[in-house]
Motif scaffolding. Sequence first.
Motif, PDB file in Angstrom:
ATOM      1  N   ILE A   1     -18.144 -21.074 -19.448  1.00  0.00           N
ATOM      2  CA  ILE A   1     -17.916 -21.118 -18.725  1.00  0.00           C
ATOM      3  C   ILE A   1     -17.179 -22.749 -18.378  1.00  0.00           C
ATOM      4  O   ILE A   1     -15.647 -22.771 -17.937  1.00  0.00           O
ATOM      5  CB  ILE A   1     -19.272 -21.576 -17.332  1.00  0.00           C
ATOM      6  CG1 ILE A   1     -19.342 -19.718 -16.995  1.00  0.00           C
ATOM      7  CG2 ILE A   1     -18.272 -22.370 -15.757  1.00  0.00           C
ATOM      8  CD1 ILE A   1     -20.395 -19.856 -16.037  1.00  0.00           C
ATOM      9  N   PRO A   2     -17.524 -23.465 -19.087  1.00  0.00           N
ATOM     10  CA  PRO A   2     -16.803 -24.855 -18.680  1.00  0.00           C
ATOM     11  C   PRO A   2     -15.263 -24.672 -19.751  1.00  0.00           C
ATOM     12  O   PRO A   2     -14.369 -25.592 -19.459  1.00  0.00           O
ATOM     13  CB  PRO A   2     -17.079 -25.864 -19.547  1.00  0.00           C
ATOM     14  CG  PRO A   2     -18.769 -25.447 -19.495  1.00  0.00           C
ATOM     15  CD  PRO A   2     -18.866 -24.419 -19.388  1.00  0.00           C
ATOM     16  N   TYR A   3     -14.884 -23.937 -21.332  1.00  0.00           N
ATOM     17  CA  TYR A   3     -13.714 -23.832 -21.757  1.00  0.00           C
ATOM     18  C   TYR A   3     -12.954 -22.714 -21.377  1.00  0.00           C
ATOM     19  O   TYR A   3     -11.904 -23.486 -20.703  1.00  0.00           O
ATOM     20  CB  TYR A   3     -14.199 -23.139 -22.934  1.00  0.00           C
ATOM     21  CG  TYR A   3     -13.076 -23.111 -23.874  1.00  0.00           C
ATOM     22  CD1 TYR A   3     -12.378 -24.287 -24.156  1.00  0.00           C
ATOM     23  CD2 TYR A   3     -12.238 -21.399 -24.172  1.00  0.00           C
ATOM     24  CE1 TYR A   3     -11.365 -23.594 -25.234  1.00  0.00           C
ATOM     25  CE2 TYR A   3     -10.924 -21.470 -24.954  1.00  0.00           C
ATOM     26  CZ  TYR A   3     -10.425 -22.380 -24.741  1.00  0.00           C
ATOM     27  OH  TYR A   3      -9.958 -22.067 -25.846  1.00  0.00           O
ATOM     28  N   VAL A   4     -13.693 -22.066 -20.346  1.00  0.00           N
ATOM     29  CA  VAL A   4     -12.998 -20.980 -19.547  1.00  0.00           C
ATOM     30  C   VAL A   4     -12.556 -21.510 -18.219  1.00  0.00           C
ATOM     31  O   VAL A   4     -11.107 -21.690 -17.789  1.00  0.00           O
ATOM     32  CB  VAL A   4     -13.503 -19.972 -18.847  1.00  0.00           C
ATOM     33  CG1 VAL A   4     -12.524 -19.028 -18.222  1.00  0.00           C
ATOM     34  CG2 VAL A   4     -14.228 -18.541 -20.321  1.00  0.00           C
ATOM     35  N   LEU A   5     -12.511 -22.395 -17.547  1.00  0.00           N
ATOM     36  CA  LEU A   5     -12.366 -23.436 -16.733  1.00  0.00           C
ATOM     37  C   LEU A   5     -11.393 -23.980 -17.280  1.00  0.00           C
ATOM     38  O   LEU A   5     -10.271 -24.689 -15.727  1.00  0.00           O
ATOM     39  CB  LEU A   5     -13.508 -24.032 -15.649  1.00  0.00           C
ATOM     40  CG  LEU A   5     -13.956 -22.974 -14.902  1.00  0.00           C
ATOM     41  CD1 LEU A   5     -15.165 -23.475 -13.962  1.00  0.00           C
ATOM     42  CD2 LEU A   5     -13.937 -21.744 -14.286  1.00  0.00           C
ATOM     43  N   THR A   6     -11.001 -24.360 -18.295  1.00  0.00           N
ATOM     44  CA  THR A   6      -9.899 -25.896 -18.655  1.00  0.00           C
ATOM     45  C   THR A   6      -8.917 -24.602 -18.090  1.00  0.00           C
ATOM     46  O   THR A   6      -7.120 -25.379 -18.156  1.00  0.00           O
ATOM     47  CB  THR A   6      -9.805 -26.145 -19.582  1.00  0.00           C
ATOM     48  OG1 THR A   6      -9.978 -24.420 -20.856  1.00  0.00           O
ATOM     49  CG2 THR A   6     -11.528 -26.628 -20.264  1.00  0.00           C
ATOM     50  N   GLY A   7      -8.344 -23.990 -18.354  1.00  0.00           N
ATOM     51  CA  GLY A   7      -6.990 -22.770 -18.029  1.00  0.00           C
ATOM     52  C   GLY A   7      -6.697 -22.681 -16.851  1.00  0.00           C
ATOM     53  O   GLY A   7      -6.115 -21.646 -15.766  1.00  0.00           O
ATOM     54  N   LEU A   8      -7.954 -22.913 -15.543  1.00  0.00           N
ATOM     55  CA  LEU A   8      -7.728 -23.132 -14.142  1.00  0.00           C
ATOM     56  C   LEU A   8      -6.785 -23.104 -13.268  1.00  0.00           C
ATOM     57  O   LEU A   8      -5.745 -23.192 -12.924  1.00  0.00           O
ATOM     58  CB  LEU A   8      -8.941 -23.385 -13.607  1.00  0.00           C
ATOM     59  CG  LEU A   8      -9.436 -23.236 -11.745  1.00  0.00           C
ATOM     60  CD1 LEU A   8      -8.601 -21.887 -11.634  1.00  0.00           C
ATOM     61  CD2 LEU A   8     -10.008 -23.802 -11.023  1.00  0.00           C
ATOM     62  N   PRO A   9      -6.386 -24.601 -14.184  1.00  0.00           N
ATOM     63  CA  PRO A   9      -5.069 -25.365 -13.714  1.00  0.00           C
ATOM     64  C   PRO A   9      -3.279 -24.537 -13.768  1.00  0.00           C
ATOM     65  O   PRO A   9      -2.518 -24.717 -12.839  1.00  0.00           O
ATOM     66  CB  PRO A   9      -4.925 -26.577 -14.540  1.00  0.00           C
ATOM     67  CG  PRO A   9      -6.113 -27.282 -14.824  1.00  0.00           C
ATOM     68  CD  PRO A   9      -6.899 -25.739 -14.618  1.00  0.00           C
ATOM     69  N   TYR A  10      -3.836 -24.069 -14.952  1.00  0.00           N
ATOM     70  CA  TYR A  10      -2.768 -22.807 -15.310  1.00  0.00           C
ATOM     71  C   TYR A  10      -2.383 -21.881 -14.706  1.00  0.00           C
ATOM     72  O   TYR A  10      -1.332 -21.361 -13.909  1.00  0.00           O
ATOM     73  CB  TYR A  10      -2.650 -22.401 -16.544  1.00  0.00           C
ATOM     74  CG  TYR A  10      -2.490 -23.817 -17.851  1.00  0.00           C
ATOM     75  CD1 TYR A  10      -0.814 -23.944 -18.243  1.00  0.00           C
ATOM     76  CD2 TYR A  10      -3.347 -23.851 -18.228  1.00  0.00           C
ATOM     77  CE1 TYR A  10      -0.662 -24.602 -19.428  1.00  0.00           C
ATOM     78  CE2 TYR A  10      -2.960 -25.311 -19.123  1.00  0.00           C
ATOM     79  CZ  TYR A  10      -1.519 -25.477 -19.921  1.00  0.00           C
ATOM     80  OH  TYR A  10      -1.374 -26.637 -20.723  1.00  0.00           O
ATOM     81  N   THR A  11      -3.439 -21.211 -14.241  1.00  0.00           N
ATOM     82  CA  THR A  11      -3.714 -19.929 -13.043  1.00  0.00           C
ATOM     83  C   THR A  11      -3.294 -20.246 -11.740  1.00  0.00           C
ATOM     84  O   THR A  11      -2.579 -19.515 -11.593  1.00  0.00           O
ATOM     85  CB  THR A  11      -5.173 -19.271 -12.777  1.00  0.00           C
ATOM     86  OG1 THR A  11      -5.402 -19.456 -14.201  1.00  0.00           O
ATOM     87  CG2 THR A  11      -5.495 -18.280 -12.351  1.00  0.00           C
TER      88      THR A  11
ATOM     89  N   PRO B   1       9.530 -22.490 -22.524  1.00  0.00           N
ATOM     90  CA  PRO B   1       8.073 -22.773 -22.873  1.00  0.00           C
ATOM     91  C   PRO B   1       7.442 -21.446 -22.330  1.00  0.00           C
ATOM     92  O   PRO B   1       7.952 -20.969 -21.193  1.00  0.00           O
ATOM     93  CB  PRO B   1       7.979 -24.057 -22.180  1.00  0.00           C
ATOM     94  CG  PRO B   1       9.468 -24.957 -22.441  1.00  0.00           C
ATOM     95  CD  PRO B   1      10.407 -23.174 -22.319  1.00  0.00           C
ATOM     96  N   ALA B   2       6.772 -21.442 -22.963  1.00  0.00           N
ATOM     97  CA  ALA B   2       5.816 -19.989 -21.790  1.00  0.00           C
ATOM     98  C   ALA B   2       5.438 -19.788 -20.454  1.00  0.00           C
ATOM     99  O   ALA B   2       5.882 -19.457 -19.618  1.00  0.00           O
ATOM    100  CB  ALA B   2       4.757 -19.573 -22.636  1.00  0.00           C
TER     101      ALA B   2
ATOM    102  N   MET C   1      -0.105 -13.076 -21.622  1.00  0.00           N
ATOM    103  CA  MET C   1       0.579 -11.869 -22.696  1.00  0.00           C
ATOM    104  C   MET C   1       1.733 -12.544 -23.413  1.00  0.00           C
ATOM    105  O   MET C   1       2.239 -12.637 -24.298  1.00  0.00           O
ATOM    106  CB  MET C   1       0.694 -10.717 -21.809  1.00  0.00           C
ATOM    107  CG  MET C   1      -0.252  -9.918 -21.457  1.00  0.00           C
ATOM    108  SD  MET C   1      -1.234  -9.109 -22.747  1.00  0.00           S
ATOM    109  CE  MET C   1      -2.754 -10.281 -22.224  1.00  0.00           C
ATOM    110  N   ILE C   2       2.227 -14.189 -22.853  1.00  0.00           N
ATOM    111  CA  ILE C   2       3.030 -14.887 -23.409  1.00  0.00           C
ATOM    112  C   ILE C   2       3.097 -16.610 -23.692  1.00  0.00           C
ATOM    113  O   ILE C   2       3.304 -16.948 -24.106  1.00  0.00           O
ATOM    114  CB  ILE C   2       4.130 -15.176 -22.923  1.00  0.00           C
ATOM    115  CG1 ILE C   2       3.676 -15.348 -20.778  1.00  0.00           C
ATOM    116  CG2 ILE C   2       5.445 -13.801 -22.350  1.00  0.00           C
ATOM    117  CD1 ILE C   2       4.922 -15.736 -19.786  1.00  0.00           C
ATOM    118  N   THR C   3       1.345 -16.086 -24.370  1.00  0.00           N
ATOM    119  CA  THR C   3       0.167 -17.548 -25.046  1.00  0.00           C
ATOM    120  C   THR C   3      -0.008 -18.335 -24.424  1.00  0.00           C
ATOM    121  O   THR C   3      -0.165 -19.155 -24.360  1.00  0.00           O
ATOM    122  CB  THR C   3       0.507 -18.035 -25.892  1.00  0.00           C
ATOM    123  OG1 THR C   3       1.872 -18.770 -25.797  1.00  0.00           O
ATOM    124  CG2 THR C   3       1.765 -17.198 -27.019  1.00  0.00           C
ATOM    125  N   VAL C   4       0.276 -18.447 -22.319  1.00  0.00           N
ATOM    126  CA  VAL C   4      -0.232 -19.073 -21.783  1.00  0.00           C
ATOM    127  C   VAL C   4      -1.534 -19.746 -21.450  1.00  0.00           C
ATOM    128  O   VAL C   4      -1.975 -19.101 -21.400  1.00  0.00           O
ATOM    129  CB  VAL C   4       0.369 -18.981 -19.992  1.00  0.00           C
ATOM    130  CG1 VAL C   4      -0.002 -20.137 -18.887  1.00  0.00           C
ATOM    131  CG2 VAL C   4       1.904 -18.821 -19.794  1.00  0.00           C
TER     132      VAL C   4
END
Length: 217
Positions: free
Chosen positions: A12-22, A86-87, A165-168
């Motif tokens: 969960i902690p690592y997955v949520l590091t992508g939350l700001p991008y989402t 950039p992606a 799919m475009i590496t974001v």
Amino acid sequence: MIIDFSLILKSIPYVLTGLPYTLGISVLSFIIGNFFAILLAFMRMSQKPWLKYPARIYISLMRGVPMLVVLFILYFGLPYVGIQLPALLCALIGFSTVSAAYMAEIFRSSISAVDKGQWEAARSLGLPQKPIIRHIILPQALRIAVAPLGNVIIDMVKSSSLAAMITVPDIFQNAKIIGGREYDYMSMYILIAFIYWVLSFILELLQGQVEKRLTVY
């Protein structure tokens, strides 16, 4: 076991590091798309052919092309003509331009739903066209458009997974990385489904609060 709950908890902690991008892609694209959508809606409703028909073509094109294709054109296609973006920027452009087409139709129908008597009353007072639109018509149209716009932002949060799919490095991309490393995609997909549901549920609550406040107003 089909689902490894210990792996889910550790991931969960690592997955949520992508939350700001989402959330960043979804919210920024929604805001930018709204500005373009209002412009497109008025162009679509214009009696001038040089405004009306380009808007109709744009809306039809963006609604008819899959989001993934738009992202691939921006990220993988533009380098063939010497443009490398950039992606993250490709994701913002893609989601903004496509969402604008959908929201333009929402605004068009909402503006059309405003009672024509509002226009006539404002004109009878001698008000110019721009203040009529800005202070009388748009506030009423926005109240009508809240529910469908809420559906758009929820759909954008879910569709933001296509940016992987475009590496974001969003939450879906991070979940895929762990799934590949641990050879357990099922657990990661269950986790990511739960996270998207929680985000959508929060947005539903916010939509309900906005609708209540606008109804009282």
